[in-house]
Motif scaffolding. Sequence first.
Motif, mmCIF file in Angstrom:
data_model
loop_
_atom_site.group_PDB
_atom_site.id
_atom_site.type_symbol
_atom_site.label_atom_id
_atom_site.label_comp_id
_atom_site.label_asym_id
_atom_site.label_seq_id
_atom_site.Cartn_x
_atom_site.Cartn_y
_atom_site.Cartn_z
ATOM 1 N N SER A 252 0.825 -1.211 0.000
ATOM 2 C CA SER A 252 0.000 0.000 0.000
ATOM 3 C C SER A 252 0.858 1.258 0.000
ATOM 4 C CB SER A 252 -0.954 0.008 1.195
ATOM 5 O OG SER A 252 -0.231 -0.038 2.423
ATOM 6 N N ARG A 253 2.103 1.169 0.470
ATOM 7 C CA ARG A 253 3.012 2.322 0.378
ATOM 8 C C ARG A 253 3.318 2.617 -1.082
ATOM 9 N NH1 ARG A 253 5.238 3.923 5.160
ATOM 10 N NH2 ARG A 253 4.507 2.665 6.906
ATOM 11 N N PHE A 254 3.585 1.565 -1.848
ATOM 12 C CA PHE A 254 3.794 1.755 -3.278
ATOM 13 C C PHE A 254 2.522 2.263 -3.954
ATOM 14 C CE2 PHE A 254 7.476 -1.392 -3.182
ATOM 15 C CZ PHE A 254 8.428 -0.431 -3.468
ATOM 16 N N ALA A 255 1.354 1.837 -3.448
ATOM 17 C CA ALA A 255 0.093 2.301 -4.030
ATOM 18 C C ALA A 255 -0.051 3.815 -3.849
ATOM 19 C CB ALA A 255 -1.087 1.580 -3.385
ATOM 20 N N ALA A 256 0.357 4.317 -2.682
ATOM 21 C CA ALA A 256 0.318 5.762 -2.450
ATOM 22 C C ALA A 256 1.277 6.473 -3.408
ATOM 23 C CB ALA A 256 0.671 6.072 -1.001
ATOM 24 N N PHE A 257 2.459 5.904 -3.590
ATOM 25 C CA PHE A 257 3.407 6.483 -4.541
ATOM 26 C C PHE A 257 2.872 6.402 -5.973
ATOM 27 C CE2 PHE A 257 6.922 5.354 -1.367
ATOM 28 C CZ PHE A 257 7.038 6.661 -0.916
ATOM 29 N N ALA A 258 2.184 5.315 -6.285
ATOM 30 C CA ALA A 258 1.606 5.172 -7.621
ATOM 31 C C ALA A 258 0.578 6.263 -7.886
ATOM 32 C CB ALA A 258 0.976 3.791 -7.787
ATOM 33 N N VAL A 260 0.644 9.253 -6.648
ATOM 34 C CA VAL A 260 1.448 10.443 -6.921
ATOM 35 C C VAL A 260 1.962 10.412 -8.363
ATOM 36 C CG1 VAL A 260 3.567 11.694 -6.331
ATOM 37 C CG2 VAL A 260 2.137 10.714 -4.514
ATOM 38 N N ALA A 261 2.475 9.265 -8.765
ATOM 39 C CA ALA A 261 3.036 9.132 -10.114
ATOM 40 C C ALA A 261 1.972 9.316 -11.183
ATOM 41 C CB ALA A 261 3.705 7.764 -10.270
ATOM 42 N N LEU A 262 0.748 8.865 -10.929
ATOM 43 C CA LEU A 262 -0.339 9.050 -11.893
ATOM 44 C C LEU A 262 -0.668 10.534 -12.059
ATOM 45 C CD1 LEU A 262 -2.646 6.083 -10.833
ATOM 46 C CD2 LEU A 262 -1.617 6.374 -13.098
ATOM 47 N N GLN A 264 1.409 13.065 -11.481
ATOM 48 C CA GLN A 264 2.555 13.785 -12.036
ATOM 49 C C GLN A 264 2.948 13.333 -13.440
ATOM 50 O OE1 GLN A 264 5.543 13.336 -8.946
ATOM 51 N NE2 GLN A 264 4.673 15.027 -7.755
ATOM 52 N N ASN A 265 2.353 12.240 -13.907
ATOM 53 C CA ASN A 265 2.662 11.727 -15.247
ATOM 54 C C ASN A 265 1.358 11.438 -15.996
ATOM 55 O OD1 ASN A 265 5.821 11.086 -15.095
ATOM 56 N ND2 ASN A 265 4.881 10.457 -13.156
ATOM 57 N N PRO A 266 0.602 12.486 -16.326
ATOM 58 C CA PRO A 266 -0.719 12.288 -16.931
ATOM 59 C C PRO A 266 -0.699 11.526 -18.249
ATOM 60 C CG PRO A 266 -0.028 14.598 -17.086
ATOM 61 C CD PRO A 266 0.927 13.916 -16.153
ATOM 62 N N ASP A 267 0.358 11.678 -19.034
ATOM 63 C CA ASP A 267 0.430 10.941 -20.302
ATOM 64 C C ASP A 267 0.523 9.440 -20.048
ATOM 65 O OD1 ASP A 267 0.322 13.314 -21.662
ATOM 66 O OD2 ASP A 267 2.479 13.407 -22.094
ATOM 67 N N GLU A 268 1.288 9.062 -19.030
ATOM 68 C CA GLU A 268 1.411 7.638 -18.695
ATOM 69 C C GLU A 268 0.099 7.118 -18.103
ATOM 70 O OE1 GLU A 268 3.833 5.859 -19.622
ATOM 71 O OE2 GLU A 268 5.204 7.464 -20.230
ATOM 72 N N ALA A 269 -0.577 7.964 -17.331
ATOM 73 C CA ALA A 269 -1.870 7.573 -16.769
ATOM 74 C C ALA A 269 -2.877 7.320 -17.892
ATOM 75 C CB ALA A 269 -2.377 8.660 -15.832
ATOM 76 N N PHE A 270 -2.824 8.151 -18.934
ATOM 77 C CA PHE A 270 -3.723 7.980 -20.075
ATOM 78 C C PHE A 270 -3.472 6.642 -20.771
ATOM 79 C CE2 PHE A 270 -4.619 8.439 -24.632
ATOM 80 C CZ PHE A 270 -5.966 8.771 -24.586
ATOM 81 N N LYS A 271 -2.203 6.275 -20.927
ATOM 82 C CA LYS A 271 -1.869 4.991 -21.555
ATOM 83 C C LYS A 271 -2.462 3.820 -20.779
ATOM 84 C CE LYS A 271 2.583 6.554 -23.436
ATOM 85 N NZ LYS A 271 4.068 6.367 -23.326
ATOM 86 N N VAL A 272 -2.371 3.900 -19.465
ATOM 87 C CA VAL A 272 -2.927 2.828 -18.634
ATOM 88 C C VAL A 272 -4.429 2.801 -18.780
ATOM 89 C CG1 VAL A 272 -3.222 1.982 -16.273
ATOM 90 C CG2 VAL A 272 -1.011 2.924 -16.966
ATOM 91 N N ARG A 297 7.952 0.825 -8.343
ATOM 92 C CA ARG A 297 8.775 0.047 -7.423
ATOM 93 C C ARG A 297 10.267 0.372 -7.572
ATOM 94 N NH1 ARG A 297 8.455 -5.444 -8.587
ATOM 95 N NH2 ARG A 297 8.773 -6.073 -6.427
ATOM 96 N N ARG A 298 10.666 0.798 -8.780
ATOM 97 C CA ARG A 298 12.063 1.202 -8.973
ATOM 98 C C ARG A 298 12.312 2.628 -8.500
ATOM 99 N NH1 ARG A 298 15.199 4.460 -11.723
ATOM 100 N NH2 ARG A 298 13.383 5.402 -12.757
ATOM 101 N N ALA A 299 11.412 3.538 -8.865
ATOM 102 C CA ALA A 299 11.673 4.965 -8.708
ATOM 103 C C ALA A 299 11.399 5.503 -7.305
ATOM 104 C CB ALA A 299 10.847 5.755 -9.726
ATOM 105 N N TYR A 300 10.527 4.847 -6.542
ATOM 106 C CA TYR A 300 10.155 5.365 -5.223
ATOM 107 C C TYR A 300 10.778 4.502 -4.120
ATOM 108 C CZ TYR A 300 6.869 8.505 -7.492
ATOM 109 O OH TYR A 300 6.318 9.491 -8.263
ATOM 110 N N PRO A 301 11.121 5.105 -2.995
ATOM 111 C CA PRO A 301 11.864 4.384 -1.951
ATOM 112 C C PRO A 301 10.992 3.475 -1.092
ATOM 113 C CG PRO A 301 11.464 6.639 -1.249
ATOM 114 C CD PRO A 301 10.952 6.539 -2.665
ATOM 115 N N PHE A 302 11.514 2.314 -0.784
ATOM 116 C CA PHE A 302 10.868 1.400 0.160
ATOM 117 C C PHE A 302 11.920 0.961 1.176
ATOM 118 C CE2 PHE A 302 8.991 -2.893 1.202
ATOM 119 C CZ PHE A 302 7.979 -2.381 1.998
ATOM 120 N N VAL A 303 12.656 -0.087 0.896
ATOM 121 C CA VAL A 303 13.759 -0.503 1.772
ATOM 122 C C VAL A 303 15.021 0.245 1.339
ATOM 123 C CG1 VAL A 303 15.196 -2.429 2.506
ATOM 124 C CG2 VAL A 303 12.744 -2.776 2.132
ATOM 125 N N PRO A 304 15.684 0.964 2.252
ATOM 126 C CA PRO A 304 16.881 1.718 1.844
ATOM 127 C C PRO A 304 18.088 0.840 1.584
ATOM 128 C CG PRO A 304 16.472 1.995 4.193
ATOM 129 C CD PRO A 304 15.302 1.243 3.647
#
Length: 430
Positions: A252-258, A260-262, A264-272, A297-304
Amino acid sequence: MATSFSKIPTTENFQRFITKGYLFAAEMRRKAGIAPASHQPFTFPLLGKPATIIRGEEAVDFFYDESKIARGGAMPGPISDALFGKGAVHTLDGEAHKVRKTQLAAMAYDDDRVEKFKVLVEEEIQRVIDGWAQKPGNVYDDVAIAYGRAAFRWAGIPMNDKELQKRAEQYSHLLDNFGSPLHNALAQVDRIKLDKWAKKLITDVRSGALTVDQDSVLAHIARLVDENGELVPAKTAGIELQNLTRPTVAVSRFAAFAAVALVQNPDEAFKVREAVVANGGRLINVAEAVAFAQEVRRAYPFVPMLPAFSMVETEISGCPIHKGQRVLMDIVGTHNSPSVWEKPAEFNPERWMGVEDYEAVKGFLPQGGADVLTGHRCPGEKIAIAALSATVAAMSDEKVEISDDPADTTFSWTSVLTRPSTGVRVSVKA
């Protein structure tokens, strides 16, 4: 050539890790005089012993070479016990680890069982979307419950709606309290409660007091054996049952980041969104959503970082590693290395389109690296990707309104585990 700066007191280094979080490795690299893009290992004092930070693809090969590296005891006990549980598979090495891991992977890594999970998590995510249409919510809290409910149902644990909610909230609370010593003490309270609950489940299944499907995850974990073929203690089996279900809630932490990414990246959101429509509105098995999830999962931090100990006298890139020395695998540094990724600062899901075997991408370590069955890679990674991609697919819908307020789209790089503090506020318009 090794780089070290042992004049810095051990206690100061540990305090720096607590306060700097995901920025710790980069700061220590700077203090050691190493160029930001360099993969040169460096050694410094930590917790009374030398520690070496490594990153990059060569580091991945080194860190997951079980002839050289062991994980038992590398993570401080209070943290490991709260997060994974005492005696969990994460703390094992050698034959004991192989036998335990094989049994767990037979549940979480099996394609048929993963497909069953996909259907369940799609149902639970749709339930969340329907709820947001009635009342605004936040991604982190609401999706954590959905993931927990899906995981418990997938495991075949008999629970009513009230208990599904309660246990999912406990899982989420445990993860929220992971990190600082004070918060870790609170996490230990949740751990005690959850261990008691899970132990009783195992005991009741073993005694026949609780009847469950004999091919369910719960039934199989109740039959968990050690390297000698003996049933593991009920508490240990209960801990591993949690380790097959709790990590899904952590996604769910990645879901929150996702979310945010949606935004900040509207073109990618449109593709999905277009891909979901082409998929008949189904939220699962959407390639564009999977690619988006992988990039999150690559771009946002989880385990340092991940810790281990060297079992032998060895070296990496000219840096000597002594037997018994702590080795820290820099996850964030590897995920952001220009030597590993093309333009790593760019959020680019396209880099994942057509990638059939993400496990073969050596520098991709959100849930560990190397081989699932023979190494320490998390066997629940397929489930994590399924959960996150279904959520991405759902949130890409134009009716889902994700807040773009800075309070929702920013997060701390110094708090571990991090996420947007609001959880990312969201609503669904009529």
